[in-house]
Write a protein that holds these residues in place. Sequence first.
Motif, short mmCIF file in Angstrom:
data_model
loop_
_atom_site.label_atom_id
_atom_site.label_comp_id
_atom_site.label_asym_id
_atom_site.label_seq_id
_atom_site.Cartn_x
_atom_site.Cartn_y
_atom_site.Cartn_z
N PHE A 204 0.89 -1.16 0.00
CA PHE A 204 0.00 0.00 0.00
C PHE A 204 0.92 1.20 0.00
O PHE A 204 1.53 1.51 1.02
CB PHE A 204 -0.87 0.03 1.26
CG PHE A 204 -1.89 -1.06 1.32
CD1 PHE A 204 -3.04 -0.99 0.55
CD2 PHE A 204 -1.72 -2.15 2.16
CE1 PHE A 204 -3.99 -2.00 0.60
CE2 PHE A 204 -2.67 -3.14 2.22
CZ PHE A 204 -3.80 -3.07 1.44
N LEU B 70 4.23 1.23 2.00
CA LEU B 70 4.18 0.23 3.06
C LEU B 70 4.02 -1.16 2.44
O LEU B 70 3.11 -1.40 1.67
CB LEU B 70 2.98 0.52 3.96
CG LEU B 70 2.82 -0.37 5.18
CD1 LEU B 70 3.65 0.14 6.33
CD2 LEU B 70 1.35 -0.44 5.58
N ARG C 17 -6.63 6.54 8.32
CA ARG C 17 -7.46 5.33 8.23
C ARG C 17 -6.67 4.16 7.66
O ARG C 17 -7.08 3.01 7.79
CB ARG C 17 -8.71 5.59 7.40
CG ARG C 17 -8.45 5.84 5.95
CD ARG C 17 -9.73 6.16 5.19
NE ARG C 17 -9.44 7.03 4.07
CZ ARG C 17 -8.96 6.59 2.92
NH1 ARG C 17 -8.75 5.32 2.73
NH2 ARG C 17 -8.69 7.43 1.94
N LEU C 18 -5.57 4.42 6.97
CA LEU C 18 -4.78 3.33 6.40
C LEU C 18 -3.93 2.62 7.44
O LEU C 18 -3.34 1.59 7.16
CB LEU C 18 -3.87 3.86 5.28
CG LEU C 18 -4.59 4.44 4.07
CD1 LEU C 18 -3.60 4.90 3.02
CD2 LEU C 18 -5.54 3.41 3.47
#
Lengths: 513, 314
Positions: free
Chosen positions: A18, A21, A403-404
């Motif tokens: 992501f 990451l 939120r991730l």
Amino acid sequence: MTPSPVEALSLEGITKRFGALTANDAVSFSLREGEVVALLGENGAGKTTLMNILFGQYAADSGTVRVFGKTLPSGNSRAALDAGVGMVHQHFTLADNLTVQENITLGAEPLFRLRADRAGARQRILDLSEKYHLSVAPDARVGALTVGERQRVEILKALYRDVRILILDEPTAVLTPQEAEDLFTTLRLAIADGLSIIFISHKLHEVMAIADRVVVLRHGKVTGGVNTKETDKAALAALMMGTQTETPKVANASPGAPLLTLTNVTTRNKGSAPGLKDVTLSLKAGQIIGLAGVSGNGQAAIADVVGGTLAPTTGTLDIGGRKQGNWSPRIAVQNGIARIPEDRHKTGTISDFDLTENAILERYTDAEFSKSGWLNWRAARNFASEIIQKYDVRCPGPDTPIRLLSGGNMQKLILGRTLEANPNVILANQPVRGLDIGAVNYVHSQLLAARDRGAAVLLISEDLDEIMTLSDVVHVIYDGQLSPAFTRGQKSPAELGLWMAGQGYESEVRDAS
Amino acid sequence: MEIVEILFTASFWAAAIRIASPLIFATLGEVICERAGVLNLGIEGIMVAGAFAGWMAVYSGTGLWVGVGVAMVVGMLFGLLHSALTVPFGLSQHVVGLGVTLLATSSTYYAYRLALPEVTSPPKIVAFQPFEISLLSEIPIVGEALFSQTPLTYLAFISVAVVAFILYRTPLGLAVRAAGENPNAVAAQGLSVTAIRMGAVIFGSGLMAVGGAFLTMSAFDSFFFEMVNGRGWICIALVVFGSWRPGKALLGAVLFAAFDALQIRVQQTSIGTAVPYQIFLMMPYILSILALVMMSRRAEIPAALMVPFNKGER
């Protein structure tokens, strides 16, 4: 039942990123028919991401998933379901306004058919729920069900589609101990029928109880695979954490002057939650004050009063000897009260804001971050980067939407934001709920360090062990009434349990009168 | 009382049903869109486009039913545009909806000018004629009100039953409702939220266009600018009034139409000469607002209405 040698599932070299990451890094493991494999790992280790790839909700960047020898197309839930893979999500995927039966049959029949066989479907649901001890009413609205019942519906959804492999993502996180036992009964019945199960958890005793084999994930990589018969909890914890962990040693502290004092505070009831009844509480410098109690007994009210969102109806509140006339969150923050809110998603952070914005949420008007009405983004960004580094928040960077982040990393940011303000008083409301052992120990040691610096910490928790380990002074709250202060070790867990059940308060009142 | 007398005349109820027909089609279309989780504010413009497309087709020589089909297809194309922007791209449903309304309205007027550059008053077509259903139309009052209407009105009532059946009795309807309640639930069952939502918006937009076509092919026999005149917005309110249910939405449409038919008739009574006529023109809207306030308190709004769904996002 001993697992058959037939391979039900194999993951080979799954990698998923992501942004910057890497959530999964070349992960491989397999599952045999009738076997229970526990996927163990800290928050943010990549367990859920991996399972979402297996279930086709995310597309992997590389790697293959094979179910009973057949390779699944990437990012296709339908193919996964058709191949016999079912998933019980941690955040249930149910529509509240539809009935149980509607939720279960959704997508299970061809869409373009004139009539649904509702009687047949109903019978099948009833049969399955009887066979696997999953009692639910098919016509009930899902929104009206308890969390435990909703989970049964999720499991039924999978069983209704004849899955051969069932993935359960942190299934016990939302259950009471009794409900968790019932879940294990259901799972054992399913295993006896030859289902294979992947059980995601970070609770070691559950893993030991249900799994044949444990696969440990750390930082997105597989760090170990052991049979549960050949290991124990300590060894598993070590595999999960990377190092042997120790719970922090707590020495007694000598309290200083009172920093925040509530005197005879009463608040109104809020729905079914009781308000405070004549509560007197003193938070002294260099002390951790634990507030124990069954949830819904006034903890929310006390947290709201200390945090500034609720003003007392009667009674007084003074900070460092000064009586407070007006009371609001802003005034609280300005007086050096910092908060770790109970619900980090709803009240702790704004999920679409990035880490920088969330880091300065409570203090954006401070001279450090704004000047004559203009925000100083450079200072804010530096502040966020500092927290990320100092508190080991694993994320791609300060510009990432919060939120991730996983729950643990989100909590670390909140903790960092709280402690970096050098608060006098720290309101820690369920600071470790849903966190893994590593994060729990980290949060605890930081709270202790803050205490040793001279802060007063109000620790609210439903975990009695946590309260008893950390607190210098313990109060029990029951129906809005506060017990007397007990010093460390003064009461046994059983004695505190009696206070939590409401015994002792009346005699206290009698003694006082 | 003159007003009470009006309420018992068959012609009053016949007018109410006639006025309600385009609202029924369009409200039904909007119900389908919103049930799937997409607010379609393109409704006003799509009705304009449908009104023109159906009428123009018939004027160019096709049959009336072909004209209805043409209107539906044009509506579905605008629905495709709307859903392509709001569903896979997840753009703001308000902005896209208003944009579609502006685009559909202005491109319709442009097409009208291109097709008929020299006319001063719009040409007429031979519109749908009332079709009396034998026996039923002979029932006093009800017969004239309900069973002496044009075929498109019958189609409107039939559509309500068909859509209600699909929504509540078929697997497809369940999938549409679930998409508007919790798209994650739909995706977790291996269905495509994108396909379901786009399909619902496209079909719903088709119905809206048929509602528009009713105006030019059944209520009147010609196309005017401004003829839709805010009916689309009324339908948005009727969806809320009807709690997102086809049957209740039908009821709402008839109620609104009855207010409208009533105010025209009251203007011609003795009260009408004493009170400025603008007051009567306001009446249906004021009464609708009041009814809306009373009805919508218990309304169950689809939980995921206007919530875009992005697969693979946490």
